[in-house]
Write a protein that holds these residues in place. Sequence first.
Motif, PDB file in Angstrom:
ATOM      1  N   UNK A 940       0.827  -1.203   0.000  1.00 52.38           N
ATOM      2  CA  UNK A 940       0.000   0.000   0.000  1.00 52.38           C
ATOM      3  C   UNK A 940       0.867   1.261   0.000  1.00 52.38           C
ATOM      4  N   UNK A 941       1.961   1.205   0.785  1.00 48.50           N
ATOM      5  CA  UNK A 941       2.869   2.357   0.815  1.00 48.50           C
ATOM      6  C   UNK A 941       3.543   2.538  -0.545  1.00 48.50           C
ATOM      7  N   UNK A 942       3.891   1.405  -1.175  1.00 46.74           N
ATOM      8  CA  UNK A 942       4.468   1.484  -2.522  1.00 46.74           C
ATOM      9  C   UNK A 942       3.503   2.186  -3.462  1.00 46.74           C
ATOM     10  N   UNK A 943       2.229   1.796  -3.370  1.00 44.37           N
ATOM     11  CA  UNK A 943       1.229   2.386  -4.254  1.00 44.37           C
ATOM     12  C   UNK A 943       1.120   3.887  -4.036  1.00 44.37           C
ATOM     13  N   UNK A 944       1.216   4.312  -2.773  1.00 43.87           N
ATOM     14  CA  UNK A 944       1.154   5.746  -2.478  1.00 43.87           C
ATOM     15  C   UNK A 944       2.329   6.484  -3.116  1.00 43.87           C
ATOM     16  N   UNK A 945       3.533   5.862  -3.027  1.00 42.78           N
ATOM     17  CA  UNK A 945       4.713   6.498  -3.645  1.00 42.78           C
ATOM     18  C   UNK A 945       4.555   6.595  -5.157  1.00 42.78           C
ATOM     19  N   UNK A 946       4.034   5.535  -5.777  1.00 38.88           N
ATOM     20  CA  UNK A 946       3.839   5.540  -7.228  1.00 38.88           C
ATOM     21  C   UNK A 946       2.834   6.605  -7.627  1.00 38.88           C
ATOM     22  N   UNK A 947       1.748   6.690  -6.854  1.00 40.02           N
ATOM     23  CA  UNK A 947       0.728   7.703  -7.145  1.00 40.02           C
ATOM     24  C   UNK A 947       1.307   9.105  -7.032  1.00 40.02           C
ATOM     25  N   UNK A 948       2.158   9.320  -6.017  1.00 41.70           N
ATOM     26  CA  UNK A 948       2.789  10.628  -5.852  1.00 41.70           C
ATOM     27  C   UNK A 948       3.710  10.941  -7.022  1.00 41.70           C
ATOM     28  N   UNK A 949       4.451   9.930  -7.489  1.00 42.77           N
ATOM     29  CA  UNK A 949       5.335  10.136  -8.642  1.00 42.77           C
ATOM     30  C   UNK A 949       4.538  10.503  -9.885  1.00 42.77           C
ATOM     31  N   UNK A 950       3.407   9.819 -10.110  1.00 44.59           N
ATOM     32  CA  UNK A 950       2.583  10.129 -11.274  1.00 44.59           C
ATOM     33  C   UNK A 950       2.054  11.553 -11.191  1.00 44.59           C
ATOM     34  N   UNK A 951       1.653  11.943 -10.000  1.00 42.00           N
ATOM     35  CA  UNK A 951       1.098  13.284  -9.807  1.00 42.00           C
ATOM     36  C   UNK A 951       2.173  14.347 -10.059  1.00 42.00           C
ATOM     37  N   UNK A 952       3.369  14.135  -9.488  1.00 38.68           N
ATOM     38  CA  UNK A 952       4.422  15.145  -9.594  1.00 38.68           C
ATOM     39  C   UNK A 952       5.003  15.245 -11.008  1.00 38.68           C
ATOM     40  N   UNK A 953       5.104  14.118 -11.680  1.00 37.57           N
ATOM     41  CA  UNK A 953       5.718  14.133 -13.013  1.00 37.57           C
ATOM     42  C   UNK A 953       4.730  14.384 -14.132  1.00 37.57           C
ATOM     43  N   UNK A 954       3.428  14.163 -13.841  1.00 37.81           N
ATOM     44  CA  UNK A 954       2.410  14.417 -14.847  1.00 37.81           C
ATOM     45  C   UNK A 954       2.194  13.289 -15.825  1.00 37.81           C
ATOM     46  N   UNK A 955       2.811  12.114 -15.609  1.00 42.87           N
ATOM     47  CA  UNK A 955       2.606  10.977 -16.505  1.00 42.87           C
ATOM     48  C   UNK A 955       1.281  10.286 -16.177  1.00 42.87           C
ATOM     49  N   UNK A 956       0.651   9.684 -17.201  1.00 40.50           N
ATOM     50  CA  UNK A 956      -0.699   9.130 -17.036  1.00 40.50           C
ATOM     51  C   UNK A 956      -0.696   7.785 -16.331  1.00 40.50           C
ATOM     52  N   UNK A 957       0.336   6.987 -16.513  1.00 40.20           N
ATOM     53  CA  UNK A 957       0.358   5.650 -15.930  1.00 40.20           C
ATOM     54  C   UNK A 957       1.807   5.214 -15.718  1.00 40.20           C
ATOM     55  N   UNK A 958       1.957   3.989 -15.156  1.00 37.21           N
ATOM     56  CA  UNK A 958       3.286   3.487 -14.830  1.00 37.21           C
ATOM     57  C   UNK A 958       4.177   3.363 -16.079  1.00 37.21           C
ATOM     58  N   UNK A 959       3.599   2.833 -17.162  1.00 36.58           N
ATOM     59  CA  UNK A 959       4.392   2.643 -18.372  1.00 36.58           C
ATOM     60  C   UNK A 959       4.931   3.974 -18.882  1.00 36.58           C
ATOM     61  N   UNK A 960       4.045   4.980 -18.919  1.00 31.54           N
ATOM     62  CA  UNK A 960       4.495   6.295 -19.386  1.00 31.54           C
ATOM     63  C   UNK A 960       5.572   6.856 -18.463  1.00 31.54           C
ATOM     64  N   UNK A 961       5.402   6.626 -17.151  1.00 31.93           N
ATOM     65  CA  UNK A 961       6.407   7.082 -16.190  1.00 31.93           C
ATOM     66  C   UNK A 961       7.739   6.398 -16.436  1.00 31.93           C
ATOM     67  N   UNK A 962       7.710   5.058 -16.607  1.00 27.85           N
ATOM     68  CA  UNK A 962       8.952   4.316 -16.844  1.00 27.85           C
ATOM     69  C   UNK A 962       9.639   4.788 -18.130  1.00 27.85           C
ATOM     70  N   UNK A 963       8.847   4.922 -19.199  1.00 31.11           N
ATOM     71  CA  UNK A 963       9.426   5.332 -20.480  1.00 31.11           C
ATOM     72  C   UNK A 963       9.959   6.752 -20.420  1.00 31.11           C
TER      73      UNK A 963
END
Length: 979
Positions: A940-963
């Motif tokens: 759950x904590x991992x998910x919160x960190x991922x959600x925060x990364x998506x919010x801060x970077x503006x990417x739509x999903x994990x794949x877009x964030x990774x790429x």
Amino acid sequence: MRLSSPVVIGRDTELDVIDARLSAARASSGRAVFLVGEAGIGKTRLTEQCAHAATAAGMELLRGRSSSTGPVVPFRPLAEAVLSLARTGRLPDNAELAPYRPTLARLVPEWRDPAVRDRVASVVELAEAVLRLLTAVAGQRGSVLILEDLHDADAETHAVVEYLIDNLAELPVLLMATMRSGRSPATDLAWAAAARRCATVIELGPLSAREVHQFAAACLDADDLPDELIDRLVRDSEGNPFVAEELLNGMISASALVQRDGRWRFTASPAIAVPHTVTHSVTRRMNGLDPEARTLLHTAAVLGRRFPVAAVRAATGIEERALLGHLRAGVDAEIIIPDRSTPDWYSFRHALTADAILTALTPTEQSALAQRAADALEPEHAGLPGHWCQLAAGLRQMAGDHRRAALLFAEAGRRALADGATSSAVTLLERSYLLMSDQPDPDARAGILESLLYALAEVGQAERAFALVDQATWINASTLGVEQHVLLRTRLAWVAVVTGRWSDGAAQVRIARAILGSDPPAARAAQVDVVEAHLIFGNGDGGDRTALAERLAQQALAVAERAPLAETACQALQLLAMIARSRSFDEAEGYLTRMLAISEEHGLPLWRISALFRLGVNQSMRTSEQTLLDQVKRAAELSGAILLGYSIEVVYAMHAVMQGDYRRGDEIAARCAAATARLRNVDDQQFALVTAAASAAHRGQRRLMEQRLDDFRAAGGGESSQIPLAFGFCEAVCALLEEDRAGAIAALDLARAWEDQHPNTYYMTGRSGLRPLLDALGGTADSADLEAVAATSAATLRWNRQFLHLAKAVAFGRTGDVDLAAAEITLALEAAAPYPMAHHLGLRLVAEAALADGWGDPVAWLRAAEEYFHNAEVLVIAGACRGMLRQAGAPRGQRRSGHDRIPARLRDLGVTVREYEVLLLLINGHDNQDLALRMHISPRTVEKHVASLLLKTGYANRKALRDGVRGLSSQDRPAGPRQ
């Protein structure tokens, strides 16, 4: 005792191939390996390594060699190889080999039966018999047949070898053969076998310069060898190990290379003769040619290491078709090779080959050949254009006509100087001057010396120039005319100008004026005037002396343009441009543009480069662009203009410091300081040393700055025109990074006081940038004061503009003109873009005023400055930025461990250390469960960190964030100074 390398150098790849083929042979996968290369390149050494490895592995070894001397003996290398078994009693005696014994008896005398009539076996039968023998002796361990110098073997041996090659594939046999490079039946055989994929051809090339060094170190059992030894070995051996080894042994035998106190040193012994073994090798190959071909090569050797076909044809009179045939024969004998760099030229295969050929000729024969060649060349090539002049000069010298040779070498040297090839010019002119030393013609000798002095000035050899004049006892009023005498003294004074030897130059000017008398010719007076003007300005105290230098330069320019004296005009325009910079860079560039036009019109490449250099310096100071400087640097390197090259390098060093590339700045400054000290180029040496001090100052490293300033002062910097840089560009900046504003102002005051007494052309001393900013911050400068500074020439420089715009912003902000203050901040940030340290120092300084007066965005400025200085480890000013942020009530960025590893782009978005750790694992393809296990946190904590990364970077999903961030890694550093 002869020296030899105990190890094989530079053949690791070849040894790997041999080891692999030996292993394959032991596994019943036989093959042929051909070693192809010139004489002495190391073929035999590799066969020795192969033999040693085979014996160590228990393989049976057979060796034979072909020979070019004595009568032709069919199958000689094969017979030698088989007899090497017979001599040691290793010939197999088994039933399987019995049918082949009669055939092998041709190679093994003890197997011949006198009662049986000799039967001539076919080559195929003999080849099969040899193959069966190799297989029989191989047993379980395998066998190796080594045949050396296959190029000297008979056709029947080649036929047997070809048969063996095609039938080794499933046998425990390795065939290794060596041969000379070049077209021959042996090489045709080897390459045809390689094309059929049943043989490996290894072409051995020369050793590299580094490998020659390693080779010499191995031979001499020493790592610390004289540079001149390595240079000679590289030059004369051209990477051939045999020749290098022979040269070393020759040097030691002649006591030219001796070991003293555990180190090898060169002595003052005479030149080393061509090693006897090299001479013998060349002579043997020459003897295989017909007499006319030998005459051709004798003539070619007289012409030098490289020679044009046209010159040989003119000197020998050999008909063209026959000439080409003889050249082909020389190539086949590995004496000469076509010169790939120049069509219709050839060169001897090695630097020593021509010398070896010449040793076979008596001095009289050499002289006669040279005389004949020179007499044929000069009418053939009217005026001796291009390389023909130098070629004819060398021939005249060999023929004993020293005066004619000297004049031709001088002409070639002056042409090289006119083309900008200064290093070549020095070599040619020195040779000319030496040849003219015993000729009763002082005027001609003076003309050569005058040209040589000019060339020496361009390559920075001032000591050599002054020594030549000191040693020339013939330079006096009784042997030289007034004009020649004045030219020599003026030229020597110019050497002093170029290298900053002001007092030496002044002494030469005094002598020149004394020779000229009270009513000198206008042209000669102008030449002295312009040199004296440079000396006055370079060693002057400003004020009246600068005005005097300018008047003399203008006076010389007027005469030079009327005469015309193009070089004198360029000298005058160069000085006028330096003086004019204090008034206007546009005025200075006008002079430089005129200088450029004159140099191009009159074909003066060095003056053209000098004009472009100064235009490039102005461009870099005004805009920070260095494109023109880069072009000039390449031109200076091509021309061999060493002093100018270092002048450009020190400018690079200073700009590297200004742009935060401190490592590069230090490296260039150290290199230039050492080189210019050796050349006694005092001005550039001092500039390099003060630049090194600035590198430390701009990082807040006071102790290092002070050590480097001590070096600067020890080199005379305390009395030089760069002293304001030491105060304003070094000490003042360092004080500001220590939050010591009073110390910075004191240093800037010292710089200003010195400049008031000694006007100079260094404009980054704080007077027109940093000091007005501090005055504005202290309330002692208003908008009117700043506009007065902005009207000066120095204020147009980009480094100064950044601070001056900040100063204007502070003044406008204090009076409530917020929009004008914002506009000035925008201009300041634009000007500061190339200068990261100055950019953030300026932000820290103006943020204080902006907070107090309520304008701008001081919190953002302080955060950016704190980030930069924290990463640069300039802790005092970073701490001051954090303190001001606290006072402003603004949150500070975290400083937990690992924060500095976050790439600047992500850190600017607010990504935390923990989030960055999650991101790195996410990029590598780990899912939430895996991430949780690795980081010891819940999914759950991992998910919160991922959600925060998506919010801060503006990417739509994990794949877009990774790429989107895949190119970033933990090795990326935030934007900051390059240490």
